[in-house]
Design a protein around this motif. Structure first.
Motif, PDB file in Angstrom:
ATOM      1  N   ALA A 158       0.793  -1.234   0.000  1.00 27.69           N
ATOM      2  CA  ALA A 158       0.000   0.000   0.000  1.00 27.69           C
ATOM      3  C   ALA A 158       0.821   1.277   0.000  1.00 27.69           C
ATOM      4  O   ALA A 158       0.308   2.327  -0.407  1.00 27.69           O
ATOM      5  CB  ALA A 158      -0.938  -0.001   1.214  1.00 27.69           C
ATOM      6  N   TYR A 159       2.076   1.221   0.476  1.00 25.26           N
ATOM      7  CA  TYR A 159       2.802   2.478   0.677  1.00 25.26           C
ATOM      8  C   TYR A 159       4.113   2.610  -0.088  1.00 25.26           C
ATOM      9  O   TYR A 159       4.519   3.725  -0.403  1.00 25.26           O
ATOM     10  CB  TYR A 159       3.100   2.667   2.173  1.00 25.26           C
ATOM     11  N   ARG A 160       4.781   1.503  -0.371  1.00 29.60           N
ATOM     12  CA  ARG A 160       6.131   1.624  -0.930  1.00 29.60           C
ATOM     13  C   ARG A 160       6.141   2.377  -2.252  1.00 29.60           C
ATOM     14  O   ARG A 160       6.993   3.234  -2.484  1.00 29.60           O
ATOM     15  CB  ARG A 160       6.778   0.243  -1.100  1.00 29.60           C
ATOM     16  N   ARG A 161       5.202   2.080  -3.124  1.00 31.16           N
ATOM     17  CA  ARG A 161       5.172   2.746  -4.425  1.00 31.16           C
ATOM     18  C   ARG A 161       4.634   4.176  -4.346  1.00 31.16           C
ATOM     19  O   ARG A 161       4.650   4.901  -5.341  1.00 31.16           O
ATOM     20  CB  ARG A 161       4.321   1.935  -5.410  1.00 31.16           C
ATOM     21  N   LEU A 162       4.129   4.564  -3.177  1.00 32.67           N
ATOM     22  CA  LEU A 162       3.531   5.892  -3.039  1.00 32.67           C
ATOM     23  C   LEU A 162       4.391   6.843  -2.201  1.00 32.67           C
ATOM     24  O   LEU A 162       3.918   7.895  -1.797  1.00 32.67           O
ATOM     25  CB  LEU A 162       2.145   5.766  -2.390  1.00 32.67           C
ATOM     26  N   ARG A 163       5.635   6.478  -1.942  1.00 31.43           N
ATOM     27  CA  ARG A 163       6.471   7.312  -1.079  1.00 31.43           C
ATOM     28  C   ARG A 163       6.687   8.705  -1.653  1.00 31.43           C
ATOM     29  O   ARG A 163       6.763   9.682  -0.907  1.00 31.43           O
ATOM     30  CB  ARG A 163       7.824   6.640  -0.853  1.00 31.43           C
ATOM     31  N   ASN A 164       6.803   8.792  -2.966  1.00 32.85           N
ATOM     32  CA  ASN A 164       7.034  10.094  -3.600  1.00 32.85           C
ATOM     33  C   ASN A 164       5.781  10.656  -4.251  1.00 32.85           C
ATOM     34  O   ASN A 164       5.849  11.645  -4.988  1.00 32.85           O
ATOM     35  CB  ASN A 164       8.154   9.983  -4.637  1.00 32.85           C
ATOM     36  N   ALA A 165       4.636  10.015  -3.995  1.00 28.89           N
ATOM     37  CA  ALA A 165       3.375  10.482  -4.563  1.00 28.89           C
ATOM     38  C   ALA A 165       2.844  11.657  -3.743  1.00 28.89           C
ATOM     39  O   ALA A 165       3.325  11.938  -2.643  1.00 28.89           O
ATOM     40  CB  ALA A 165       2.352   9.340  -4.567  1.00 28.89           C
ATOM     41  N   PRO A 166       1.855  12.388  -4.273  1.00 30.81           N
ATOM     42  CA  PRO A 166       1.221  13.448  -3.465  1.00 30.81           C
ATOM     43  C   PRO A 166       0.706  12.892  -2.147  1.00 30.81           C
ATOM     44  O   PRO A 166       0.338  11.717  -2.045  1.00 30.81           O
ATOM     45  CB  PRO A 166       0.064  13.919  -4.362  1.00 30.81           C
ATOM     46  N   ARG A 167       0.695  13.724  -1.106  1.00 33.02           N
ATOM     47  CA  ARG A 167       0.390  13.246   0.240  1.00 33.02           C
ATOM     48  C   ARG A 167      -0.991  12.610   0.367  1.00 33.02           C
ATOM     49  O   ARG A 167      -1.226  11.800   1.254  1.00 33.02           O
ATOM     50  CB  ARG A 167       0.513  14.403   1.235  1.00 33.02           C
TER      51      ARG A 167
END
Length: 315
Positions: free
Chosen positions: A92-101
């Protein structure tokens, strides 16, 4: 005085549980700057897994001592939820580390609903009775006489003692060990930490695992004290633990501990004394209101929290 001590004991019990869960929120935020809103449901899974382990062990070993039953259930549930938290981070989170908050926030809410649905399918919608494995005989604390005494029990005292011990242990782990220094380095700057030979992904995975294990233990202790577990039991404690983390200063371990204890005491003293002053109008049914009043007040008047520092935003 006995009424005041009674409310202090009640507040320490709930506050120690909030603090354990708040540590998971604050560790993840400190390293990734995201809020893991699925964390409260890890607590729920831990309680239900522990309940299943107890039932299996009771059927297989009827003469097993209750304390060993509870200890085995806690260890297995903590291991299970540590792995579950790692899976949540990976999926759920690893691919979203640099995504918008907003993206990790929505992802966390989705995982929360998924965990609740899975728990409903496995353990049904009905509350499950959690066996009382520790003595419930009343223990008088600082009793003046038989009619004026603060009362608690072994389950509550064990919960407070274990929670406080784990909080001190985690603080020592972070501040005195090599792994703790690596955690602080990744929280400060993961790119620089990687140049110094630290694997940020490994540290992040371990952080999620520790948070998941603490949440599972909090879930088992909560179910032991209240005598039941169900698929929705993690929602309110999760929100209150997040409130505690914000109150203490999210990203600050000592702040999460202090915030959890303060929130528990505010709830207990507020419902106890305000309920008495209003003839029960604002009694235990309004206990949850105090947590959200505290959250609003902190966000308005001191958004960095009690122990947090106001940081300048980089251009």
């Amino acid at each position: 005085m006995d009424a005041f001590i009674q409310q202090l004991l009640n507040g320490l019990l709930s506050g120690s549980l909030y603090a354990l869960v708040a540590l998971g929120y604050t560790m993840v935020y400190g390293i990734l700057r995201i809020i893991n809103f699925a964390h409260g449901d890890v607590l729920m899974i831990g309680a239900l897994v522990g309940l299943s382990v107890i039932r299996v062990l009771q059927a297989a070993f009827p003469d097993m001592p209750p304390v060993l039953l509870l200890l085995a259930a806690a260890m297995i549930a903590m291991a299970f939820c540590a792995v579950l938290a790692v899976v949540i981070e990976r999926v759920a989170y690893r691919r979203l580390r640099n995504a918008p908050r907003l993206a990790p926030l929505i992802s966390g809410i989705g995982v929360s609903l998924l965990l609740q649905t899975v728990a409903m399918l496995v353990w049904t919608r009905n509350p499950q009775m959690f066996p009382q494995l520790l003595p419930l005989a009343p223990i008088e604390v600082l009793a003046g006489d038989a009619t004026h005494a603060a009362v608690t029990n072994a389950t509550a005292l064990t919960t407070i003692g274990v929670a406080l011990s784990l909080m001190v242990g985690l603080l020592l782990l972070v501040e005195r060990t090599r792994f703790g220094r690596a955690m602080r380095a990744v929280a400060e700057n993961p790119q620089v930490a990687s140049l110094m030979g630290i694997n940020p992904n490994r540290i992040i995975v371990m952080t999620f695992a520790i948070g998941g294990a603490l949440a599972a233990l909090a879930g088992i202790m909560m179910a032991s004290n209240y005598g039941s577990a169900h698929f929705y039991m993690g929602f309110l404690p999760g929100i209150k633990a997040f409130t505690a983390a914000v109150l203490g200063g999210i990203g600050n371990l000592k702040g999460a501990m202090l915030g959890g204890l303060l929130l528990g005491l505010i709830e207990a003293l507020g419902t106890g004394y305000l309920g008495a002053a209003t003839n029960g109008v604002f009694g235990s049914n309004y206990q949850d209101v105090f947590a959200f009043i505290v959250l609003i007040a902190v966000l308005v008047f001191r958004p960095q929290g009690v122990l947090g520092e106001r940081l300048a935003t980089r251009a």
